[in-house]
Design a protein around this motif. Sequence first.
Motif, PDB file in Angstrom:
ATOM      1  N   ASP A 110       0.821  -1.195   0.000  1.00  0.00           N
ATOM      2  CA  ASP A 110       0.000   0.000   0.000  1.00  0.00           C
ATOM      3  C   ASP A 110       0.868   1.264   0.000  1.00  0.00           C
ATOM      4  O   ASP A 110       0.608   2.224   0.728  1.00  0.00           O
ATOM      5  CB  ASP A 110      -0.925  -0.013   1.232  1.00  0.00           C
ATOM      6  N   GLY A 111       1.908   1.212  -0.826  1.00  0.00           N
ATOM      7  CA  GLY A 111       2.871   2.312  -0.899  1.00  0.00           C
ATOM      8  C   GLY A 111       2.261   3.688  -1.082  1.00  0.00           C
ATOM      9  O   GLY A 111       2.659   4.634  -0.392  1.00  0.00           O
ATOM     10  N   PRO A 112       1.278   3.836  -2.001  1.00  0.00           N
ATOM     11  CA  PRO A 112       0.744   5.178  -2.203  1.00  0.00           C
ATOM     12  C   PRO A 112       0.163   5.768  -0.910  1.00  0.00           C
ATOM     13  O   PRO A 112       0.203   6.981  -0.711  1.00  0.00           O
ATOM     14  CB  PRO A 112      -0.350   4.978  -3.259  1.00  0.00           C
ATOM     15  N   ALA A 113      -0.375   4.917  -0.030  1.00  0.00           N
ATOM     16  CA  ALA A 113      -0.938   5.428   1.230  1.00  0.00           C
ATOM     17  C   ALA A 113       0.150   5.609   2.286  1.00  0.00           C
ATOM     18  O   ALA A 113       0.044   6.470   3.160  1.00  0.00           O
ATOM     19  CB  ALA A 113      -2.013   4.471   1.744  1.00  0.00           C
ATOM     20  N   LEU A 114       1.195   4.779   2.218  1.00  0.00           N
ATOM     21  CA  LEU A 114       2.243   4.810   3.243  1.00  0.00           C
ATOM     22  C   LEU A 114       3.191   6.004   3.059  1.00  0.00           C
ATOM     23  O   LEU A 114       3.613   6.635   4.031  1.00  0.00           O
ATOM     24  CB  LEU A 114       3.034   3.499   3.167  1.00  0.00           C
ATOM     25  N   LEU A 115       3.502   6.329   1.810  1.00  0.00           N
ATOM     26  CA  LEU A 115       4.415   7.447   1.541  1.00  0.00           C
ATOM     27  C   LEU A 115       3.741   8.769   1.819  1.00  0.00           C
ATOM     28  O   LEU A 115       2.549   8.931   1.572  1.00  0.00           O
ATOM     29  CB  LEU A 115       4.811   7.474   0.064  1.00  0.00           C
ATOM     30  N   ASP A 116       4.531   9.738   2.291  1.00  0.00           N
ATOM     31  CA  ASP A 116       4.011  11.079   2.504  1.00  0.00           C
ATOM     32  C   ASP A 116       4.485  12.047   1.437  1.00  0.00           C
ATOM     33  O   ASP A 116       3.887  13.094   1.232  1.00  0.00           O
ATOM     34  CB  ASP A 116       4.446  11.586   3.884  1.00  0.00           C
ATOM     35  N   ARG A 117       5.584  11.698   0.781  1.00  0.00           N
ATOM     36  CA  ARG A 117       6.157  12.652  -0.157  1.00  0.00           C
ATOM     37  C   ARG A 117       7.103  11.900  -1.084  1.00  0.00           C
ATOM     38  O   ARG A 117       7.756  10.951  -0.655  1.00  0.00           O
ATOM     39  CB  ARG A 117       6.931  13.692   0.641  1.00  0.00           C
ATOM     40  N   LYS A 118       7.140  12.330  -2.341  1.00  0.00           N
ATOM     41  CA  LYS A 118       8.110  11.735  -3.270  1.00  0.00           C
ATOM     42  C   LYS A 118       8.756  12.860  -4.082  1.00  0.00           C
ATOM     43  O   LYS A 118       8.049  13.675  -4.672  1.00  0.00           O
ATOM     44  CB  LYS A 118       7.432  10.722  -4.195  1.00  0.00           C
ATOM     45  N   LEU A 119      10.057  12.911  -4.073  1.00  0.00           N
ATOM     46  CA  LEU A 119      10.772  13.993  -4.757  1.00  0.00           C
ATOM     47  C   LEU A 119      11.775  13.436  -5.763  1.00  0.00           C
ATOM     48  O   LEU A 119      12.392  12.407  -5.518  1.00  0.00           O
ATOM     49  CB  LEU A 119      11.622  14.811  -3.795  1.00  0.00           C
ATOM     50  N   ILE A 120      11.933  14.167  -6.859  1.00  0.00           N
ATOM     51  CA  ILE A 120      13.031  13.875  -7.793  1.00  0.00           C
ATOM     52  C   ILE A 120      14.225  14.721  -7.366  1.00  0.00           C
ATOM     53  O   ILE A 120      14.073  15.904  -7.061  1.00  0.00           O
ATOM     54  CB  ILE A 120      12.660  14.261  -9.236  1.00  0.00           C
TER      55      ILE A 120
END
Lengths: 93, 315
Positions: free
Chosen positions: B228-238
Motif C-alpha cells: 500500500d505504498g501510495p498510502a504509506l508514503l508522505d512525499r516523493k521527490l526527484i
Amino acid sequence: MSVSVRLPTILRPQAGGLSEISAEGGTVGEIVDDVVRQFPGTASHLKAPDGGLHRFVNVYLNDEDVRYLGGLETPVPAGAQLSIVPAVAGGGG
Amino acid sequence: MALYHSVLDLIGDTPLVDVSALSPNPGVRILAKLEGQNPGGSVKDRAAKAMVEEAEKEGRLVPGSVVLESSSGNTGIALAMICRIKGYRLTVVLPENVSVERRQLLEVWGADIVSSPGAEGSNGALRLAQGLAAEHPDWLFPYQYGNPANPKAHYEGTGPEIWRDCPEVTHFVAGLGTAGTLMGVGRFLKERNPNVQLWAVEPPAGEMVDGLRNLDEGFVPPVFIDNDGPALLDRKLIVRARESIEWTRRLSDVGVFAGISSGSAMAAAAKGAHQLDEGVLVVLAADGGWKYLSTGAWTADLDDVVDRATRLIYF
C-alpha cells in the motif's frame, strides 16, 4: 495562467516532436487536460479510463510527485514547472 | 568487538551517525544510517540474505543451485557474496552501462554476468531476467521487486535498529528503487509512531526512460503496491544528478564516504529541512563511495561528472 510542461521522449512524437510545451490551467488536472486538448494523441498515455492519471505516469510539480500533494487537484503556482515522467524500474540497485 | 562465526552475521546493525553539521536548518537534525558498513558494501545485503534464507526454508535451494537476479549493481553484489559463502551459483543480468566497479565486484565473487542493453536500464535487465527465469524453471529467481522477504528484512532489521537508536525520529528519507527499504522501515516506524513521515527520493530517470518503447512497458514494483505504498508514503521527490553529486561531496566534509544515491537522499533531506521548524531526519545512505571512484564524483569537474551521470547508471 500558462506554465511550462516537460514531456518525456516517448510522448514527443504525439506532441510535434517538442520536449517542452506551455499549457494553461490553475491545477495539475487542468494543465494535463490542456496538454491533451493541444495534442490529442497524448490522451491515452496520460489519462486512465477513470479520468485519473495513467498508472505508469508520474507528474512532478517542481520536482514533487503530485500524487503526494493534492493529485490532479493540486494548485499550480505561476512560473511552476510540470514534468511528465514514465514510471520505470529505476534505481533498483 | 566480538567474534563472528560468519560474514553473514555481519549483515545489518549498521551505525547511525549525526551529520547535522550539514543541515541547512539549526532546528533540524540529520542522521545518516551508513549501510555501506554491511560486508557486501550496501543496504542490499539485508534483502539478499533474507530472500536466500527464505528460499532455503522453503526447500527451493540445494548446494549447487543456480540463483538468478536482475540488478543495476548492489543486489547482484550482495547475492554474489552470499551465494559464494553458501555454495550456490549466481547469474546476474546487468545493464551494460553500470560503473566498472560493479562488474569487477561481481567477478570477485564469481558470478556469471549477462549484459542487457544500457538504453533499457533496469527495466531491460528485468525483462531479460524474466525471460531467463522462464527458460530455466529450476533456477531460483528471487525477484527483489516483488519478493516479500525484501521489505520484511527492513521491517525486522533496519526499522527496529533506527527506532532503537533514535526513537525521536520524525522523518525517514530513502531512495525508492524496489521500495523494499521504504516499505519495511516505513511500516515499522509508523506502527511505533504514526506521525513519522516517509519521504521517497527518485533519481531523474534520464536515459532509462528514453529506452521505453511504449508507456505500457512502465513499471511500479509489486513490493510498493503490495504494501500500500501510495498510502504509506508522505512525499516523493526527484533529485537531479547535479544536486546528488554536490551532496555526495558535502557528505565527505563530515567524513562520510557514500555513494551517489546517498547524496540524492541528503539533497532531499536538506530541501525538506528548509521547510520544517524542527525535526529529526534519518537518511538512508545506501552504500559506500568505493564503487563510484571511477566516475570522478568527488574530484572531477562537476559539469563533466553530471554529464557522465546521464549516460551511466550511478544509482
